[in-house]
Motif scaffolding. Structure first.
Motif, PDB file in Angstrom:
ATOM      1  N   ARG A   3       3.947 -14.183   1.602  1.00 61.86           N
ATOM      2  CA  ARG A   3       3.101 -13.316   1.046  1.00 61.86           C
ATOM      3  C   ARG A   3       2.387 -12.238   1.685  1.00 61.86           C
ATOM      4  NH1 ARG A   3       0.029 -16.712  -3.374  1.00 61.86           N
ATOM      5  NH2 ARG A   3       0.431 -18.525  -1.489  1.00 61.86           N
ATOM      6  N   ILE A   4       2.810 -10.780   1.739  1.00 65.23           N
ATOM      7  CA  ILE A   4       2.230 -10.180   2.915  1.00 65.23           C
ATOM      8  C   ILE A   4       0.229  -9.515   1.864  1.00 65.23           C
ATOM      9  CG2 ILE A   4       2.327  -7.778   3.508  1.00 65.23           C
ATOM     10  CD1 ILE A   4       4.118  -9.486   4.454  1.00 65.23           C
ATOM     11  N   VAL A   5      -0.037  -9.943   3.020  1.00 65.88           N
ATOM     12  CA  VAL A   5      -1.752  -9.962   2.428  1.00 65.88           C
ATOM     13  C   VAL A   5      -1.948  -8.180   3.507  1.00 65.88           C
ATOM     14  CG1 VAL A   5      -4.163 -10.733   1.726  1.00 65.88           C
ATOM     15  CG2 VAL A   5      -2.335 -11.684   2.006  1.00 65.88           C
ATOM     16  N   MET A   6      -2.619  -7.781   2.817  1.00 67.64           N
ATOM     17  CA  MET A   6      -2.944  -6.553   3.354  1.00 67.64           C
ATOM     18  C   MET A   6      -5.004  -6.360   3.519  1.00 67.64           C
ATOM     19  SD  MET A   6      -3.418  -2.242   1.651  1.00 67.64           S
ATOM     20  CE  MET A   6      -3.786  -1.187   3.247  1.00 67.64           C
ATOM     21  N   GLY A   7      -6.012  -6.002   4.498  1.00 67.16           N
ATOM     22  CA  GLY A   7      -6.924  -6.564   4.651  1.00 67.16           C
ATOM     23  C   GLY A   7      -7.364  -5.626   5.115  1.00 67.16           C
ATOM     24  N   ILE A   8      -8.599  -4.843   4.449  1.00 65.62           N
ATOM     25  CA  ILE A   8      -9.790  -3.687   5.010  1.00 65.62           C
ATOM     26  C   ILE A   8     -11.136  -3.810   5.286  1.00 65.62           C
ATOM     27  CG2 ILE A   8     -10.016  -1.100   4.481  1.00 65.62           C
ATOM     28  CD1 ILE A   8      -7.841  -1.231   2.367  1.00 65.62           C
ATOM     29  N   GLU A   9     -10.769  -3.468   6.858  1.00 57.18           N
ATOM     30  CA  GLU A   9     -12.478  -3.494   7.360  1.00 57.18           C
ATOM     31  C   GLU A   9     -13.174  -2.435   7.170  1.00 57.18           C
ATOM     32  OE1 GLU A   9     -15.199  -5.869   7.898  1.00 57.18           O
ATOM     33  OE2 GLU A   9     -16.096  -3.923   8.985  1.00 57.18           O
ATOM     34  N   SER A  10     -14.398  -2.137   6.896  1.00 59.86           N
ATOM     35  CA  SER A  10     -14.677  -0.792   7.012  1.00 59.86           C
ATOM     36  C   SER A  10     -16.617  -1.077   7.005  1.00 59.86           C
ATOM     37  CB  SER A  10     -15.042  -0.127   6.167  1.00 59.86           C
ATOM     38  OG  SER A  10     -15.360  -0.209   4.689  1.00 59.86           O
ATOM     39  N   SER A  11     -17.087  -2.869   7.391  1.00 55.49           N
ATOM     40  CA  SER A  11     -18.715  -3.175   7.182  1.00 55.49           C
ATOM     41  C   SER A  11     -19.511  -2.262   8.197  1.00 55.49           C
ATOM     42  CB  SER A  11     -19.069  -3.913   7.416  1.00 55.49           C
ATOM     43  OG  SER A  11     -18.323  -4.886   9.017  1.00 55.49           O
ATOM     44  N   CYS A  12     -18.686  -1.442   9.539  1.00 57.49           N
ATOM     45  CA  CYS A  12     -20.059  -1.014  10.177  1.00 57.49           C
ATOM     46  C   CYS A  12     -19.184   0.539  10.895  1.00 57.49           C
ATOM     47  CB  CYS A  12     -20.217  -2.373  11.846  1.00 57.49           C
ATOM     48  SG  CYS A  12     -21.862  -1.617  12.520  1.00 57.49           S
ATOM     49  N   ASP A  13     -18.911  -0.092  12.399  1.00 54.41           N
ATOM     50  CA  ASP A  13     -18.731   1.364  12.857  1.00 54.41           C
ATOM     51  C   ASP A  13     -16.908   1.766  12.995  1.00 54.41           C
ATOM     52  OD1 ASP A  13     -18.744  -0.315  14.871  1.00 54.41           O
ATOM     53  OD2 ASP A  13     -19.346   1.339  16.517  1.00 54.41           O
ATOM     54  N   GLU A  14     -16.054   0.334  12.642  1.00 50.22           N
ATOM     55  CA  GLU A  14     -14.586   0.212  12.700  1.00 50.22           C
ATOM     56  C   GLU A  14     -13.897  -0.095  11.301  1.00 50.22           C
ATOM     57  OE1 GLU A  14     -14.508  -0.701  16.526  1.00 50.22           O
ATOM     58  OE2 GLU A  14     -16.615  -1.438  16.530  1.00 50.22           O
ATOM     59  N   ARG A  67      -0.629   4.073  10.025  1.00 54.62           N
ATOM     60  CA  ARG A  67      -0.426   2.951  11.410  1.00 54.62           C
ATOM     61  C   ARG A  67       0.054   1.661  11.170  1.00 54.62           C
ATOM     62  NH1 ARG A  67      -4.772   5.453  13.902  1.00 54.62           N
ATOM     63  NH2 ARG A  67      -5.317   3.807  14.245  1.00 54.62           N
ATOM     64  N   ALA A  68      -1.237   0.763   9.871  1.00 53.63           N
ATOM     65  CA  ALA A  68      -0.234  -0.223  10.289  1.00 53.63           C
ATOM     66  C   ALA A  68       0.938  -0.516   9.554  1.00 53.63           C
ATOM     67  CB  ALA A  68      -2.015  -1.021   9.165  1.00 53.63           C
ATOM     68  N   PHE A  69       1.161  -0.258   8.842  1.00 53.23           N
ATOM     69  CA  PHE A  69       2.285   0.211   8.221  1.00 53.23           C
ATOM     70  C   PHE A  69       3.703  -0.080   8.836  1.00 53.23           C
ATOM     71  CE2 PHE A  69      -0.187  -1.096   4.168  1.00 53.23           C
ATOM     72  CZ  PHE A  69       0.381  -1.510   3.329  1.00 53.23           C
ATOM     73  N   GLU A  70       3.143   1.003   9.649  1.00 53.98           N
ATOM     74  CA  GLU A  70       4.491   1.552  10.519  1.00 53.98           C
ATOM     75  C   GLU A  70       4.766   0.463  11.935  1.00 53.98           C
ATOM     76  OE1 GLU A  70       3.323   6.362  10.135  1.00 53.98           O
ATOM     77  OE2 GLU A  70       2.834   5.507  12.764  1.00 53.98           O
ATOM     78  N   THR A  71       3.157   0.116  12.139  1.00 57.77           N
ATOM     79  CA  THR A  71       3.504  -1.584  13.430  1.00 57.77           C
ATOM     80  C   THR A  71       4.593  -2.657  12.346  1.00 57.77           C
ATOM     81  OG1 THR A  71       0.933  -0.460  13.745  1.00 57.77           O
ATOM     82  CG2 THR A  71       2.892  -2.613  14.696  1.00 57.77           C
ATOM     83  N   ALA A  72       3.674  -2.887  11.533  1.00 55.54           N
ATOM     84  CA  ALA A  72       4.400  -3.966  10.647  1.00 55.54           C
ATOM     85  C   ALA A  72       6.599  -3.576  10.048  1.00 55.54           C
ATOM     86  CB  ALA A  72       3.397  -4.906   9.495  1.00 55.54           C
ATOM     87  N   GLY A  73       6.486  -2.213  10.031  1.00 57.19           N
ATOM     88  CA  GLY A  73       7.736  -1.918   9.420  1.00 57.19           C
ATOM     89  C   GLY A  73       7.749  -2.634   7.992  1.00 57.19           C
ATOM     90  N   LEU A  74       6.583  -2.118   7.637  1.00 55.33           N
ATOM     91  CA  LEU A  74       6.345  -2.123   6.204  1.00 55.33           C
ATOM     92  C   LEU A  74       6.179  -1.811   4.656  1.00 55.33           C
ATOM     93  CD1 LEU A  74       4.210  -5.650   5.987  1.00 55.33           C
ATOM     94  CD2 LEU A  74       7.048  -5.944   5.484  1.00 55.33           C
ATOM     95  N   GLU A  75       6.263  -1.754   4.228  1.00 52.63           N
ATOM     96  CA  GLU A  75       5.931  -0.683   2.864  1.00 52.63           C
ATOM     97  C   GLU A  75       5.267  -0.860   2.044  1.00 52.63           C
ATOM     98  OE1 GLU A  75       8.195   2.289   2.717  1.00 52.63           O
ATOM     99  OE2 GLU A  75       9.280   1.742   4.562  1.00 52.63           O
ATOM    100  N   LEU A  76       4.224   0.196   1.625  1.00 50.92           N
ATOM    101  CA  LEU A  76       2.792  -0.126   0.545  1.00 50.92           C
ATOM    102  C   LEU A  76       3.532  -1.610  -0.175  1.00 50.92           C
ATOM    103  CD1 LEU A  76       1.366   2.393   0.008  1.00 50.92           C
ATOM    104  CD2 LEU A  76       0.067   0.781   1.008  1.00 50.92           C
ATOM    105  N   SER A  77       4.302  -0.693  -0.769  1.00 47.52           N
ATOM    106  CA  SER A  77       5.369  -1.999  -1.693  1.00 47.52           C
ATOM    107  C   SER A  77       5.499  -3.458  -1.675  1.00 47.52           C
ATOM    108  CB  SER A  77       5.895  -1.448  -2.624  1.00 47.52           C
ATOM    109  OG  SER A  77       7.404  -1.045  -1.655  1.00 47.52           O
ATOM    110  N   ASP A  78       5.168  -3.815  -0.501  1.00 49.16           N
ATOM    111  CA  ASP A  78       5.570  -5.295   0.316  1.00 49.16           C
ATOM    112  C   ASP A  78       4.548  -5.679   0.104  1.00 49.16           C
ATOM    113  OD1 ASP A  78       7.991  -4.892   1.035  1.00 49.16           O
ATOM    114  OD2 ASP A  78       7.499  -4.004   3.059  1.00 49.16           O
ATOM    115  N   VAL A  79       3.108  -4.838  -0.076  1.00 47.85           N
ATOM    116  CA  VAL A  79       1.976  -5.677  -0.002  1.00 47.85           C
ATOM    117  C   VAL A  79       2.010  -6.911  -1.530  1.00 47.85           C
ATOM    118  CG1 VAL A  79      -0.480  -5.541  -0.719  1.00 47.85           C
ATOM    119  CG2 VAL A  79       1.029  -4.440   0.943  1.00 47.85           C
ATOM    120  N   ASP A  80       1.192  -8.211  -1.319  1.00 45.80           N
ATOM    121  CA  ASP A  80       1.081  -8.874  -2.679  1.00 45.80           C
ATOM    122  C   ASP A  80      -0.440  -9.320  -2.725  1.00 45.80           C
ATOM    123  OD1 ASP A  80       4.415 -10.230  -2.237  1.00 45.80           O
ATOM    124  OD2 ASP A  80       3.719 -10.553  -0.499  1.00 45.80           O
ATOM    125  N   ALA A  81      -0.654  -9.326  -1.927  1.00 45.93           N
ATOM    126  CA  ALA A  81      -2.561  -9.331  -1.633  1.00 45.93           C
ATOM    127  C   ALA A  81      -3.536  -8.320  -1.033  1.00 45.93           C
ATOM    128  CB  ALA A  81      -3.014 -10.741  -2.035  1.00 45.93           C
TER     129      ALA A  81
END
Ligand code: KG4
Ligand code: ZN
Length: 348
Positions: A3-14, A67-81
């Motif tokens: 399964r493909i998991v996408m992670g999003i981080e925005s708690s500070c300055d990155e 950029r993350a999807f490009e690097t991984a060679g994946l599409e948004l539709s590949d995400v499972d969680a």
């Protein structure tokens, strides 16, 4: 089926977006780790300005994800969680990531997990060194946190053993860098200056190491004040500040206390593995002294590579993958970011 998991981080300055593959055997593979930092916009203020960080997240979120999807060679539709940092962190900054994650989850019709940033700093190590033994001990050292944690289950059971009673270790680096006219964030320039200095030049205090002090708590504000007084006294005498020696002696005091307490906590609780993570884990002296002391005590040491230690999206994707693998219930789409989320709450 992986399964493909996408992670999003925005708690500070990155602004971080990570993509990982959760394999059937529970191992987690890193596919992409894209980060956009607003650190340069905060440098002249000597610390993160929350409103500036929030706006920068807003601008960077979608391009970083692309950029993350490009690097991984994946599409948004590949995400499972999808996993997103729900806290702790800056309220406005967290809100941007949480809102984006909800939008992606709703659009893709995939489960969403609001997860703990601090647990993410530990989980990221599995991307480099494989599954974590249970229990293990984690020393989490970042700009906002300094904690010793017992990790029985990265997806669900993390217990605080000790923490700082005042400044975080990274905060002490940032404040001391300011005293020495070094740029923000202070960790990297102090680390660099210290390489040319004598760590024994100045005997700076080791906070909370007295017999009556809590053995696993930390204090760095006395150390910061001691550095300030030392620099002021040298200036009064009209002497040039030996920046390299001050940096090396300060760094030695920080690394000494952090590693001594972590090794003692592991030894006393019979835990055989220590993970050091968070931005300050990128420090060269902290990792070399930890390696020396862990070897002497028969403890396995795991330190993720510097790029994984500082804030990123891969750590949230990694934690998300472990939470998915553990079969945890997804968060409901109306959950809120929690700037003070305790480390014991791994997912909400
Ligand atoms: O984990 P992180 O990227 O963000 C937070 O969650 O706070 O940590 C940032 C902190 C900053 O205080 C920075 O000065 C420190 O990590 N840092 C370092 C080094 N690289 C970054 N401290 C000491 N030595 C380093 N090489
Ligand atoms: Zn962090």
């Amino acid at each position: 089926m992986s399964r493909i998991v996408m992670g999003i981080e925005s708690s500070c300055d990155e602004t971080g977006v990570g993509l990982v593959r959760l394999h059937d055997d529970g191992t987690v593979e890193l596919l992409a780790d894209e980060v956009a930092s607003s650190v340069e916009q905060h440098a002249r203020f000597g610390g993160v300005v929350p409103e500036v960080a929030s706006r920068a997240h807003l601008e960077a979120m979608v391009p970083t994800a692309k950029r993350a999807f490009e690097t991984a060679g994946l599409e948004l539709s590949d995400v499972d969680a999808i996993a997103v940092t729900a806290g702790p962190g800056l309220a406005g900054a967290l809100l941007v990531g949480v809102s984006a994650a909800k939008a992606y989850a709703a659009a893709l019709d995939v489960p969403l997990y609001g997860v703990n940033h601090l647990a993410g700093h530990i989980a990221v190590d599995t991307l480099q060194h494989g599954p974590l033994p249970a229990p293990c001990l984690a020393l989490l050292v970042s700009g906002g946190h300094t904690q010793l944690l017992r990790v029985d289950d990265i997806a669900g059971k993390i217990t605080e053993i000790g923490s700082t009673v005042d400044d975080a270790a990274g905060e002490a680096y940032d404040k001391v860098a300011r005293l020495l006219d070094l740029p923000y964030p202070g960790g990297p320039p102090i680390d660099k200056a210290a390489k040319n200095g004598n760590p024994q030049a100045i005997a700076f205090p080791r906070g909370m190491t007295g017999p009556r002090d809590a053995p696993f708590d930390f204090s760095f504000s006395g150390l910061k004040t001691a550095v300030a007084r030392w620099v002021e006294a040298a200036e009064r005498r009209g002497e040039p500040i030996p920046v390299d020696d001050v940096a090396a002696s300060f760094q030695e005091a920080v690394a000494d206390v952090l590693t001594a307490k972590a090794v003692r906590a592991a030894t006393e609780s019979g835990i055989g593995t220590l993970v050091i993570s968070g931005g300050v884990a990128a420090n060269s002296r902290l990792s070399s002294l930890a390696a020396e002391r862990c070897e002497a005590a028969g403890i396995e040491l795991r330190v993720p590579r510097p790029r994984l230690c500082t804030d990123n999206g891969a750590m949230i994707a990694a934690l998300g993958a472990h939470v998915v693998a553990a079969g945890c219930t997804p968060s409901s789409l109306d959950f809120s970011a929690n700037p003070a989320l305790p480390v014991s709450t791994v997912s909400i």
